[in-house]
Scaffold this active site. Sequence first.
Site, mmCIF file in Angstrom:
data_model
loop_
_atom_site.group_PDB
_atom_site.id
_atom_site.type_symbol
_atom_site.label_atom_id
_atom_site.label_comp_id
_atom_site.label_asym_id
_atom_site.label_seq_id
_atom_site.Cartn_x
_atom_site.Cartn_y
_atom_site.Cartn_z
ATOM 1 N N ASN A 136 52.003 -0.275 15.442
ATOM 2 C CA ASN A 136 52.538 -1.135 16.502
ATOM 3 C C ASN A 136 53.335 -0.226 17.434
ATOM 4 O OD1 ASN A 136 54.050 -2.807 18.153
ATOM 5 N ND2 ASN A 136 54.730 -4.153 16.518
ATOM 6 N N ARG B 79 55.262 -0.732 19.772
ATOM 7 C CA ARG B 79 56.601 -1.189 20.152
ATOM 8 C C ARG B 79 57.625 -0.972 19.041
ATOM 9 N NH1 ARG B 79 56.729 -6.846 22.783
ATOM 10 N NH2 ARG B 79 58.678 -5.983 23.529
ATOM 11 N N CYS B 80 57.167 -0.517 17.892
ATOM 12 C CA CYS B 80 58.037 -0.315 16.727
ATOM 13 C C CYS B 80 58.412 1.158 16.601
ATOM 14 C CB CYS B 80 57.315 -0.782 15.462
ATOM 15 S SG CYS B 80 58.176 -0.386 13.941
ATOM 16 N N GLY B 81 59.693 1.442 16.579
ATOM 17 C CA GLY B 81 60.172 2.820 16.474
ATOM 18 C C GLY B 81 59.720 3.508 15.196
ATOM 19 N N ARG C 69 56.103 4.378 15.625
ATOM 20 C CA ARG C 69 55.942 5.524 16.540
ATOM 21 C C ARG C 69 56.314 6.826 15.844
ATOM 22 N NH1 ARG C 69 58.566 2.008 20.148
ATOM 23 N NH2 ARG C 69 60.462 3.263 19.992
#
Length: 114
Positions: free
Chosen positions: A7, A9-11, A14
């Site tokens: 995802n 948008r997920c730190g 990433r």
Amino acid sequence: MIQIYHNPRCGKSRNCLAFIDQSNQEYEIIAYLTETPSFDELKTLLQKLNLQPIELVRTKEKVWIENFKAKTMSDDEVIKAMVENPILIERPIVVKDGKAIIGRDLDRVASFLD
């Protein structure tokens, strides 16, 4: 080949992807929010993770709290909820050689990739 259920948008997701990228191993990104796993794919993924369906659910997500938290659900119903609401699936998930882990801890990811 390594797969990562990612995802963007997920730190944590990433960070895990960046770590895998630096490992110089081939990998495939599965953007599970748009490429949602089917019921059977999710069931297989749970077997690779060696988890019960509820253990893969992000139980603090608004969707879970508002729609499912108060219900008694079978394993199949929990899987169906994740298929219908992929935001509920814990992330990132790293798959390699028929096994999988939730890749939130990069030390664990490093051990898994070795």
